[in-house]
Structure formats: structure tokens, C-alpha cells
Design a protein around this motif. Structure first.
Motif, PDB file in Angstrom:
ATOM      1  N   LEU A  54      31.721  17.710  45.712  1.00 29.49           N
ATOM      2  CA  LEU A  54      31.680  18.861  46.581  1.00 29.49           C
ATOM      3  C   LEU A  54      32.838  19.845  45.918  1.00 29.49           C
ATOM      4  O   LEU A  54      33.416  20.038  45.473  1.00 29.49           O
ATOM      5  N   SER A  55      31.782  20.539  45.796  1.00 28.56           N
ATOM      6  CA  SER A  55      32.062  22.218  45.561  1.00 28.56           C
ATOM      7  C   SER A  55      33.480  22.348  46.923  1.00 28.56           C
ATOM      8  O   SER A  55      32.701  22.555  48.462  1.00 28.56           O
ATOM      9  N   PRO A  56      33.934  24.143  47.268  1.00 24.82           N
ATOM     10  CA  PRO A  56      34.726  24.332  48.409  1.00 24.82           C
ATOM     11  C   PRO A  56      33.858  24.346  49.094  1.00 24.82           C
ATOM     12  O   PRO A  56      34.644  24.594  50.875  1.00 24.82           O
ATOM     13  N   ASP A  57      32.825  25.159  49.067  1.00 21.77           N
ATOM     14  CA  ASP A  57      31.891  25.790  50.252  1.00 21.77           C
ATOM     15  C   ASP A  57      31.330  25.053  50.417  1.00 21.77           C
ATOM     16  O   ASP A  57      30.261  25.287  51.473  1.00 21.77           O
ATOM     17  N   ASP A  58      30.879  23.650  50.378  1.00 24.59           N
ATOM     18  CA  ASP A  58      29.760  23.045  50.185  1.00 24.59           C
ATOM     19  C   ASP A  58      29.896  22.541  52.165  1.00 24.59           C
ATOM     20  O   ASP A  58      31.094  22.293  52.497  1.00 24.59           O
ATOM     21  N   VAL A  59      28.664  21.692  52.424  1.00 27.48           N
ATOM     22  CA  VAL A  59      28.284  22.122  54.096  1.00 27.48           C
ATOM     23  C   VAL A  59      29.365  20.297  54.090  1.00 27.48           C
ATOM     24  O   VAL A  59      28.491  19.634  53.410  1.00 27.48           O
ATOM     25  N   THR A  60      29.938  19.950  54.903  1.00 23.00           N
ATOM     26  CA  THR A  60      30.609  18.370  55.653  1.00 23.00           C
ATOM     27  C   THR A  60      30.780  18.392  56.823  1.00 23.00           C
ATOM     28  O   THR A  60      29.650  19.550  57.821  1.00 23.00           O
ATOM     29  N   LEU A  61      31.263  17.386  57.503  1.00 23.95           N
ATOM     30  CA  LEU A  61      30.743  16.379  58.754  1.00 23.95           C
ATOM     31  C   LEU A  61      31.977  17.701  59.303  1.00 23.95           C
ATOM     32  O   LEU A  61      32.032  18.007  61.076  1.00 23.95           O
TER      33      LEU A  61
END
Length: 301
Positions: A54-61
Motif C-alpha cells: 500500500l501507498s499512503p493514499d491507497d483505500v483500505t477497510l
């Protein structure tokens, strides 16, 4: 064939192989042609993030549970037939989440995948207990060590309090000459022993490679055991013998290797690679484990 499709992979304490089991069980099911989603529901201590780089701006749960993204936007393809929904690693994002939204997210995944595996956090908190009741069944992970068995008993009680059901016990880091009967551990916990995963140095190598063991070293003892575990949960055509082909064929295994190596540049944070001993550094004995279960029973009375 088991009718359950959503499994919570849980343990009483950390460091027993819970995330490793989630990833390898999911990959084995995917290699057999099942559509699988693995979900990191450990909202405070994410472990699956490393598998999708993941990069810092990626969407997560975290974003899904904060109602700022959809579950589809937080879904990342790992390989053929398998995706991951990671939790975020930032504490400020965690503070914005509402765990109550987890039911809707799981129900959405249930419609699109044959199996949904929830990697549940250790310990006692609202977000760790909630998935135990949302899943169709709980797979309880423990090592043979007394502390792990003691905490496994407490996890059974937490599952019951959440109106969940424990499907059975998986014991990791087993040894051929151990003093403990693994069947007896399961019997004392009043659970079915679904499988045992041998202590295998190949597990550590797969973690640092960022690739599931069943792909990284498919003929290793632990990889074979994980495939056998997949077979025990569903009516699958997965080979459990070294050197033989899985039902999905070599092409899927090769693609899984390529895809997972590309998306897993670093090992998942907090994954379990150390071997447990008791306070004196020795392997647990039969009496140690029996005492641990008895103590847990006394704690709950």
C-alpha cells in the motif's frame, strides 16, 4: 461439503500463525478454483497491508468503515481467484472507523466470493469480538504452548458471548516428538482438531519473500498441511502430496507466484515467525497444557 463461507481466523494471543494461516488457507482455496477474499479486520494492528504494498493514499477497510469509500475500492487483487481487503496503518484513520459497518461489508463480499476469510485481531476489544459473531464459523489457531492454549479457551468464551460458533482447532508449530497429544488438546477444549501445521523453517522464508508458503515452497511440510486444511473445510480437489499438481494446474501456481511477488515487496507487518517456548525456554509438556486449560476454566467460573 461445509456450508460455511465466511470464516473468522482467530487466536487468543498474537504470534501463533493466524495471519500466515489466513493467507495460506485462502491461497490454497484459490488454487483449487474458489473465489476468495481475505479481509484484515484487525483495525488497530494491520497485518495484510504488506501483501498489497500500500501507498499512503491507497483505500483500505478503514475508509470503508468511515463511509468514505466502497468495499470494491478497498479490494486488491493478489493473484488468480484471490483478493485482499487490508486495514490501514494510520492511527488517525483508525479513530474515524465505525466497526458496526463491518456487517454490511462482509455481506457484500459474501455475495461475490465463495469464501471470505477474516483475519481477526488478538486480545479483547469491540472490534476483535465483533467478527467472531459475524462469521459463519470461527477457526481457532493455537500453538501447543500452555499460554496459547490458555488464551484459546478464553477466545472460545468470547465467541460464545458474540453468538458465534467455533468450527474447530488448528494447532501450529507442531513437532513430531512433542510431549503433547494434539488430539487431547482439542478434546480438552471440546473442539474438533481440524489440522496441525508443523514447525517449518520455510514459513519464515515465505514471509520475508512476501509470498504465501503454498506458492513459495509448495512441497514444504507446512504448505502440504495448509492444503490438507483447505481440503478438510470444503470438498476440494487439492493435491496434498509433494511434487504433484494442484487441481488448478501449474499455470495458476506460476501466475500466483508472479502476481504475489509483484505485489508483496515487503513482508506483512507483525506476521508470526518466532517459535514459542514457556518461561524456562523448554517445550511444553502434557501437564503444562492441562494446567493451562484448567486455569482458563477456573478464570471463567
Amino acid at each position: 461439503m461445509s456450508h460455511e463461507t465466511v470464516y473468522a481466523i482467530a487466536s487468543g494471543k498474537g504470534g501463533v500463525g493466524k495471519t500466515t494461516t489466513t493467507v495460506n488457507l485462502g491461497t490454497a482455496l484459490a488454487q483449487a478454483g474458489k473465489r476468495v477474499a481475505i479481509v484484515d479486520v484487525d483495525l488497530g494492528m494491520a497485518n495484510l497491508a504488506g501483501f498489497v504494498s500500500l501507498s499512503p493514499d491507497d483505500v483500505t477497510l478503514h475508509d470503508v468503515l468511515a463511509s468514505t469509500a466502497t468495499i470494491e475500492e478497498a479490494t486488491y487483487r493478489l493473484a488468480e481467484n484471490i483478493v485482499a481487503i487490508p486495514s490501514g496503518t494510520k492511527l488517525d484513520e483508525y479513530a474515524k472507523t465505525s466497526p458496526e459497518g463491518l456487517r454490511e461489508a462482509i455481506d457484500s463480499l459474501r455475495e461475490d466470493f465463495d469464501y471470505v476469510l477474516l483475519d481477526v485481531g488478538a486480545g479483547v476489544s469491540h472490534e476483535t469480538v465483533l467478527p467472531l459473531g459475524l462469521a459463519d464459523a470461527v477457526l481457532l489457531i493455537s500453538t501447543p504452548e500452555p499460554a496459547s492454549v490458555h488464551d484459546a479457551k478464553k477466545t472460545i468464551e468470547l465467541t460464545n458471548s458474540a453468538n458465534g460458533a467455533v468450527e474447530g482447532l488448528v494447532i501450529t508449530r507442531t513437532r513430531p516428538n512433542g510431549d503433547v497429544s494434539y488430539e487431547e488438546i482439542a478434546d480438552r477444549l471440546d473442539l474438533e482438531l481440524l489440522g496441525t501445521i508443523p514447525d517449518d523453517p520455510a514459513v519464515r522464508g515465505s514471509v520475508y519473500a512476501g509470498t504465501p508458503l503454498v506458492v513459495h515452497e509448495p512441497d514444504s511440510p507446512a504448505a502440504i498441511a495448509y492444503r490438507e486444511l483447505a481440503v478438510s473445510l470444503a470438498d476440494l480437489e487439492i493435491s496434498a502430496e509433494p511434487g504433484s499438481k494442484s487441481a488448478s494446474g501449474d499455470a495458476v501456481a506460476e501466475e500466483a507466484t508472479a502476481d504475489l511477488e509483484q505485489t508483496s515487496e515487503s513482508p506483512p507487518d507483525g506476521d508470526e515467525t518466532t517459535t514459542e517456548t514457556d518461561d524456562e525456554g523448554r517445550a511444553a509438556s502434557h501437564d503444562d497444557v492441562s494446567s493451562a486449560i484448567t486455569e482458563a476454566e477456573s478464570d471463567s467460573s
